[in-house]
Design a protein around this motif. Structure first.
Motif, short mmCIF file in Angstrom:
data_model
loop_
_atom_site.label_atom_id
_atom_site.label_comp_id
_atom_site.label_asym_id
_atom_site.label_seq_id
_atom_site.Cartn_x
_atom_site.Cartn_y
_atom_site.Cartn_z
N ALA A 378 0.95 -1.16 0.20
CA ALA A 378 0.16 0.08 -0.31
C ALA A 378 1.26 0.98 0.22
N GLU A 379 2.44 0.75 0.79
CA GLU A 379 3.00 2.14 1.03
C GLU A 379 3.37 2.79 -0.48
N ASP A 380 3.91 1.42 -1.52
CA ASP A 380 4.48 1.48 -2.31
C ASP A 380 3.63 2.58 -3.53
N TYR A 381 2.23 2.41 -3.52
CA TYR A 381 1.30 3.01 -3.95
C TYR A 381 0.99 4.45 -3.77
N GLU A 382 1.48 4.37 -2.37
CA GLU A 382 1.13 5.61 -2.29
C GLU A 382 1.89 6.77 -2.87
N LEU A 383 3.61 6.28 -2.84
CA LEU A 383 5.20 6.61 -3.56
C LEU A 383 4.27 7.21 -4.70
N VAL A 384 3.92 6.50 -5.59
CA VAL A 384 3.66 6.34 -6.84
C VAL A 384 3.01 7.63 -7.44
N ALA A 385 1.68 7.72 -6.39
CA ALA A 385 0.14 8.52 -6.64
C ALA A 385 1.11 10.15 -5.82
N ALA A 386 2.17 9.89 -5.16
CA ALA A 386 2.60 11.34 -4.87
C ALA A 386 3.61 11.90 -5.89
N VAL A 387 4.38 10.60 -6.76
CA VAL A 387 5.36 11.04 -7.48
C VAL A 387 4.76 11.45 -8.36
N ALA A 388 3.54 11.00 -9.08
CA ALA A 388 2.71 11.44 -10.08
C ALA A 388 2.28 12.40 -10.30
N SER A 389 1.44 13.30 -8.71
CA SER A 389 1.40 14.58 -8.62
C SER A 389 2.27 15.61 -8.48
N LEU A 390 3.46 15.23 -8.32
CA LEU A 390 4.14 16.35 -7.39
C LEU A 390 4.44 16.97 -9.07
N PRO A 391 4.73 16.77 -10.32
CA PRO A 391 4.98 18.18 -11.71
C PRO A 391 4.14 19.09 -10.82
N ALA A 392 2.38 18.51 -10.63
CA ALA A 392 1.78 20.03 -11.59
C ALA A 392 1.42 20.53 -9.56
N GLN A 393 1.79 19.82 -8.29
CA GLN A 393 2.30 20.85 -7.32
C GLN A 393 3.15 21.54 -8.22
N VAL A 394 4.11 21.34 -7.95
CA VAL A 394 5.92 22.40 -8.43
C VAL A 394 4.91 23.60 -8.59
N ASP A 395 4.25 22.55 -10.44
CA ASP A 395 3.95 24.07 -11.14
C ASP A 395 3.09 25.37 -10.41
N GLY A 396 2.19 24.40 -10.07
CA GLY A 396 1.54 26.00 -8.86
C GLY A 396 2.01 26.24 -7.49
N TYR A 397 3.17 25.83 -6.85
CA TYR A 397 4.00 26.50 -6.17
C TYR A 397 4.83 27.80 -6.23
N PHE A 398 5.50 27.03 -8.13
CA PHE A 398 5.77 28.40 -8.25
C PHE A 398 5.20 29.12 -9.38
N GLU A 399 4.33 28.71 -9.29
CA GLU A 399 3.23 29.97 -10.12
C GLU A 399 3.04 31.59 -8.82
N GLY A 400 2.71 30.56 -7.54
CA GLY A 400 2.42 31.15 -6.29
C GLY A 400 3.40 31.27 -5.63
N PHE A 401 4.40 32.01 -6.51
CA PHE A 401 6.22 32.44 -5.99
C PHE A 401 5.93 31.49 -4.10
N GLN A 402 6.28 30.70 -4.60
CA GLN A 402 6.04 29.77 -3.03
C GLN A 402 7.04 28.74 -3.34
N ILE A 403 8.26 29.05 -4.28
CA ILE A 403 9.59 27.73 -4.15
C ILE A 403 10.65 27.27 -3.15
N TYR A 404 9.72 27.36 -1.98
CA TYR A 404 10.31 27.22 -0.54
C TYR A 404 9.21 25.33 -0.09
N LYS A 405 7.90 25.76 -0.69
CA LYS A 405 6.49 25.06 -0.66
C LYS A 405 6.80 23.47 -1.65
#
Length: 534
Positions: A378-405
């Motif tokens: 189950a933890e492995d599936y959590e990892l895959v889901a987290a990394v799959a959503s990471l690019p969109a999350q990072v995009d959002g934080y860069f757009e929001g001037f929250q590079i630290y996040k």
């Protein structure tokens, strides 16, 4: 500069249209004139030297600026004279007597509310700026005045219609509060007899254009004002320190509106670094030299720390131990250690990007159950889901001037990936058993796919280290863009272009661990000695 650089690099990697990073040096004003006199040199010679130091430091820090404007350049001066003409022709300037407390280091008149009583070095009472602590002097002059008071309502309308024009929100709210107060007209020239080092007022050689009006116009002159600026203006973002917020968020938008131009699209504001809870100051001897830091921690190490720990809306604290701990933990150990372990000859003797087995790691259905019985937890599936959503999350934080996040999210996923690798202990699997070999290859494939995503997302922040990581994974230069970034394509039943590919050459440790602080302090002292000799 690093915030702006990371935003530029991220935008380019997303292929989000043309982008430029403009910086430079603001070279006119009374404090430059006085500093040059004190140093026994001329203002142009002083500016040439200091401007060169800024350019050199930014280049050393990997700041990929496309334009470096010096306000003493003829192209800039021409733009300033034209801008002044636009204000004059619009009836926005008038001559008037002005008196008040002037702070030379801040090049600004300050109201009583921004002053404090102190004693000078001779024990005499004096007034100082609350913000900077610099002494102020009573000044009375006949100057040109700008009708700033006429722009209170237009500025309020602009901010009401553009709630993200000033960001983060606490600074937006601060500007709104300023607009609730009186907005007196602004002195926009100085007597030429006091200030010779500056641009003369067109058609009035007795006056010099106020240094802040001159300096702010650099944002226009760099994009071709007055002829070709409309290609870029007003789709620009200013990245500024909180200490110059009033100049950028009140005076500048008002001046632009008065000259018939729109305010910039966004003003991104950052706070300051303190050192062990104290403001940096020469008198305290706690000023941090970025050149020494880059020598100590490496350019990427220093960039990572500042962008990972720098929270724009509040002051952040700096001290050496904090840098060592963070950089060792997140770059050297977590990321570097993971790459090292997953590409080691003992575990990956073929030095390839291994194949993924859907039998071992079947896709999770919408119901939350796996298509078949595999070996993933189950933890492995959590990892895959987290990394799959990471690019969109990072995009959002860069757009929001929250590079630290964005960096916080990446660091969290790196920790999860280390947990995945440690949990399944691939080094204990028997390669002679076909089923075990499939699972071993799948563990390595998932790990390398995670590392590839981290390497790509970290490019704007640690460009050299990210390049080293991606080159080790044999990710070509044309495969590093962030638009359409795919993660673990085989998990979704799609082909993976990296599968079976020979890995790049082993270039050694991704990021060397920083040594003990005593050793580093010795290196710092040696660097300072060399610096003094230079």
């Amino acid at each position: 500069a690093l915030l702006a650089d990371a935003l530029l690099r991220h935008r380019r990697l997303r292929a989000a249209g043309p982008a430029r990073l403009c910086t430079g040096t603001d070279e006119h004003g009374l404090k430059i004139q006085q500093a040059a006199a004190a140093a026994g040199t001329s203002p142009p010679e002083l500016c040439e030297r200091v401007s060169g130091l800024f350019r050199q430091t930014l280049t050393q820090a990997g700041v990929a600026y496309t334009d470096f404007t010096r306000t003493s350049e003829p192209r800039h001066q021409r733009a300033v004279r034209h801008f002044w003409g636009a204000l004059r022709d619009g009836g926005m300037l008038y001559k008037g007597s002005y008196e008040g407390w002037y702070c030379t280091p801040e090049e600004s008149f300050l109201p009583e509310s921004q002053l404090a009583e102190r004693t000078d070095l001779q024990g005499r009472p004096c007034k100082v700026s609350l913000e900077s602590g610099h002494e102020v002097h009573w000044t009375k002059e006949e100057n040109y005045m700008f009708r700033l008071s006429a722009f209170r309502e237009p500025l309020q309308n602009w901010l009401r219609d553009n709630p993200r024009a000033i960001f983060p929100d606490p600074f937006y709210q601060r500007v709104l509060r300023w607009l609730d107060e009186d907005l007196p007209d602004l002195s926009v020239s100085r007597e030429r007899s006091r200030l010779q080092w500056g641009i003369p007022v067109p058609s009035d050689p007795t006056q010099t254009i106020y240094v802040w009006v001159d300096a702010l116009v650099n944002y226009l002159s760099v994009v071709g004002y007055p002829e070709s600026h409309s290609t870029w203006w007003p789709s620009v973002h200013h990245v500024v320190g909180k200490d110059i917020l009033k100049f950028h968020a009140l005076y500048w938008p008002a001046l632009l509106l008065a000259a018939g131009l729109d305010p910039p699209e966004r003003i991104l504001v950052h706070s300051h670094w303190t050192v062990r809870g104290q403001k940096m100051s020469k008198s305290l001897g706690n000023v941090v030299d970025p050149t020494v830091c880059m020598g100590q921690y490496g350019v990427d190490g220093f960039r990572y720390f500042l962008l990972r720990q720098g929270v724009p809306e509040r002051d952040c604290d700096y001290y050496d131990e904090k840098v060592v701990k963070l950089v060792n933990s997140e770059l050297a150990d977590a990321l570097g250690g993971l790459l090292n372990r997953s590409t080691a000859p003992s575990i990956n003797p073929s030095n390839t990007y291994p194949c993924f087995s859907e039998l071992c790691f079947p896709k999770l259905l919408d119901s939350g159950e796996a298509k078949a019985m595999g070996r993933a937890s189950a933890e492995d599936y959590e990892l895959v889901a987290a990394v799959a959503s990471l690019p969109a999350q990072v995009d959002g934080y860069f757009e929001g001037f929250q590079i630290y996040k964005a960096l916080e999210c990446i660091a969290q996923c790196v920790r999860q990936t280390n947990g995945f690798f440690q949990r399944h202990k691939p080094w204990k699997l028997d390669r002679r058993d076909a089923a075990e070999q499939l699972w071993l290859d799948t563990i390595l494939h998932v790990t390398l796919e995670c590392l590839r995503v981290y390497g790509m997302l970290l490019q704007p922040v640690v460009p050299h280290m990210a390049d080293k990581l991606l080159s080790r994974l044999a990710v070509g230069l044309g495969e590093r863009g962030l638009s359409g970034l795919m993660f673990l394509a085989r998990y979704d039943g799609k082909p993976c272009p990296f599968e079976g590919r020979q890995l790049g050459p082993d270039t050694g440790i991704l990021f060397p661990r920083l040594g003990k602080l005593e050793t580093m302090k010795k290196r710092k002292q040696e660097a300072q000695v060399t610096d003094k000799q230079l």
